[in-house]
Write an enzyme that holds these catalytic residues in place. Structure first.
Site, PDB file in Angstrom:
ATOM      1  CE1 TYR A 344      45.316 119.375  71.011  1.00 57.78           C
ATOM      2  CE2 TYR A 344      43.522 117.877  71.538  1.00 57.78           C
ATOM      3  CZ  TYR A 344      44.512 118.302  70.686  1.00 57.78           C
ATOM      4  OH  TYR A 344      44.691 117.652  69.499  1.00 57.78           O
ATOM      5  CB  CYS A 371      53.874 104.229  83.881  1.00 58.58           C
ATOM      6  SG  CYS A 371      53.423 102.614  84.450  1.00 58.58           S
TER       7      CYS A 371
HETATM    8  N1  LLP Z   1      38.342 120.445  58.158  1.00 53.70           N
HETATM    9  C1  LLP Z   1      39.678 120.509  58.304  1.00 53.70           C
HETATM   10  C2  LLP Z   1      40.498 120.897  57.156  1.00 53.70           C
HETATM   11  C3  LLP Z   1      40.257 120.215  59.539  1.00 53.70           C
HETATM   12  O1  LLP Z   1      41.576 120.294  59.670  1.00 53.70           O
HETATM   13  C4  LLP Z   1      39.436 119.839  60.630  1.00 53.70           C
HETATM   14  C5  LLP Z   1      40.016 119.512  61.925  1.00 53.70           C
HETATM   15  C6  LLP Z   1      38.052 119.763  60.420  1.00 53.70           C
HETATM   16  C7  LLP Z   1      37.530 120.076  59.173  1.00 53.70           C
HETATM   17  C8  LLP Z   1      37.084 119.351  61.479  1.00 53.70           C
HETATM   18  O2  LLP Z   1      37.082 120.206  62.579  1.00 53.70           O
HETATM   19  P1  LLP Z   1      35.987 120.021  63.739  1.00 53.70           P
HETATM   20  O3  LLP Z   1      34.639 120.347  63.143  1.00 53.70           O
HETATM   21  O4  LLP Z   1      36.062 118.619  64.204  1.00 53.70           O
HETATM   22  O5  LLP Z   1      36.397 120.996  64.779  1.00 53.70           O
HETATM   23  N2  LLP Z   1      42.550 116.876  67.858  1.00 53.70           N
HETATM   24  C9  LLP Z   1      41.962 118.159  68.169  1.00 53.70           C
HETATM   25  C10 LLP Z   1      41.179 118.707  66.996  1.00 53.70           C
HETATM   26  C11 LLP Z   1      42.006 118.863  65.755  1.00 53.70           C
HETATM   27  C12 LLP Z   1      41.182 119.260  64.577  1.00 53.70           C
HETATM   28  C13 LLP Z   1      41.972 119.146  63.331  1.00 53.70           C
HETATM   29  N3  LLP Z   1      41.257 119.536  62.170  1.00 53.70           N
HETATM   30  C14 LLP Z   1      41.084 118.017  69.401  1.00 53.70           C
HETATM   31  O6  LLP Z   1      41.008 116.917  69.936  1.00 53.70           O
HETATM   32  O7  LLP Z   1      40.505 118.985  69.873  1.00 53.70           O
END
Ligand code: LLP
Length: 450
Positions: A344, A371
């Protein structure tokens, strides 16, 4: 780069030139548990669980629904126990996440199940253990969940995941509520309304309410406001048509956190106070009672609690055009324990954790040991010139989507996660070993497939 209190966990401090987390010295943790190492500040994690719980309860009163911790941000059996003890709920989006919650004896009536492609096995398991709600994400799933609930002889409570068509002002890869996206039912296209009618007609589904999640690492409030307004509008249309009010409004997670100096932070109480004001105003405007309002923060709870400790290995100076020089500082982890910079362009900061240095700060790049050229943890950072092999570097705010997105690329072993508190430390996820990696390898004779 100096210690930045708002980016490190609450119980982090510099003592005699060394980073101390939860009363434990970085150098001692690295020696005892090895590196790379995810260090969770247990008191901070529990504090954040309570902050979100209390913020929802205090601002919504009898309309407070549930805080569902988004387990995708980070989960382990021990952490699931902390969440259970705090009294909040958990959001799981795969059978694997559900398995961890069940292994922790998480109260099933506080488990909510997400996912855009839940398998029959995952749905059946969720129904049979008695999860509180399944969030339905597609027309296909309405039939599937209804049929599997009927087979289990149950009426399953469900929410419908709605796509309100908003731009969340975050990276496209982590935005989830614009129109061209795999999640949910679009309001604009009419899909949401059709889904509502289909669920109402399904005998083994009980529609409890509407859900949306607009994205992640969001600071601007306009996306949240528009999504909430549109969901309440839809709830009002439901009320008119079906002559009953929906019980729940689940507004997802997405609250941003600070990764580097100068980043904003959110105060849960302020966020929930603004949200309560908005929901009250919109419900009044639409002539609705205020439903139970639920949220699903992941990053805002797990993210700031954890610091990754790395040991420095190779140092390399690279000559750039114009006579400039860049120092490459390589550590013993990288994209396998933190894919976010590569995936990202996420920004992090780092400090020298095991000692103070009075040396000049020079233009450096913090890289891993994979790598791959893109194996960069921090693209540009000023670090002391005398950093050398054996020094410990600390990268804060790695608690969310760090370990949970870790991979075994290059056959790296996933780091351990330890919890520190009051000068003590314990392993909550052990480090992988070569035996773990090799345990999956099979050497066998082929068998005919009919
Ligand atoms: N609820 C649902 C339905 C979601 O899909 C997500 C995150 C959350 C709650 C929680 O969101 P948060 O509060 O953590 O922003 N891998 C990415 C983030 C992907 C989030 C996916 N869904 C990153 O590393 O930034």
């Amino acid at each position: 780069m100096n210690f930045i209190p708002e980016v490190f966990s609450i119980k982090s401090e510099m003592v005699a030139g060394e980073l101390v987390i939860g009363g434990c010295k970085s150098s001692s943790l690295a020696r005892e548990f090895g590196t790379p190492l995810f260090v969770i500040d247990e008191a901070d994690f529990k504090f954040r669980l309570n902050s979100w719980k209390n913020a929802l309860a205090n601002n919504f009163g009898s309309s407070a629904g549930q805080v569902y911790y988004a387990s995708k941000s980070f989960i382990s059996v021990e952490v699931a126990k902390w969440i259970a003890e705090s009294g909040i709920g958990i959001d799981v989006c795969t059978g694997g996440e559900l398995a961890v919650a069940l292994a922790a004896n998480f109260p099933v009536d506080r488990i909510e199940v997400h996912g855009n492609n839940k398998s029959e096995a995952e749905i059946s398991k969720a129904i049979s253990v008695g999860v509180s709600k399944i969030v339905i994400d597609s027309t296909f799933e309405i039939e599937r969940v209804n049929r599997l609930a009927a087979a289990a002889g149950k009426v399953q409570k469900v929410l419908l995941r709605i796509t309100p068509g908003v731009d969340a002002h975050t990276l496209e890869a982590i935005s989830t509520a614009h129109e061209d996206v795999k999640f949910g039912f679009s309001i604009a296209s009419g899909a949401a309304w059709k889904a509502i009618a289909a669920v109402e007609a399904a005998p083994n589904l009980a529609l409890e309410g509407l859900h949306c999640h607009i994205g992640s690492q969001i600071f601007e409030s306009d996306g949240f406001i528009l999504a909430t307004t549109r969901l309440i509008e839809l709830a009002a249309k439901f009320h008119k048509e079906f002559k009953r009010e929906l019980a729940e409004l689940d507004l997802g997670g997405g609250y941003g956190i600070a990764y580097i100096a100068g980043d904003k932070t959110f105060d849960p109480n302020q966020v929930m106070s603004d949200l309560a004001g908005l929901v009250t105003k919109e419900c009044e405007r639409q002539g609705l009672k205020i439903p139970k309002v639920s949220i699903e923060p992941g990053r805002a709870i797990a993210g700031p609690t954890t610091t990754t400790l790395y040991e420095v290995g190779t140092i390399k100076d690279v000559e750039l055009d114009g006579g400039k020089r860049r120092r490459y500082i390589a550590v013993d982890g990288g994209m396998s324990d933190n894919i976010r910079p590569g995936l990202y362009g996420a920004k992090y900061c780092a400090i020298l954790a095991n000692r103070t240095s009075k040396a000049n700060a020079i233009d450096s790049r913090l890289v891993g040991k994979h790598c791959e050229t893109g194996d960069i943890i921090i693209r540009e950072i000023d670090l002391p010139e005398d950093i050398g092999p054996g020094d410990i570097l600390a990268v804060p705010a790695t608690g969310a989507y760090g370990r949970s997105m870790a991979s075994n690329y290059n056959h790296m072993m996933k780091p351990a996660v330890i919890a520190v508190s009051n000068g003590s430390a314990r392993v909550i996820l052990r480090r992988e070993t070569e035996a773990d990696l090799l345990a999956l390898d099979v050497v066998e004779a082929p068998k005919p497939i009919k």
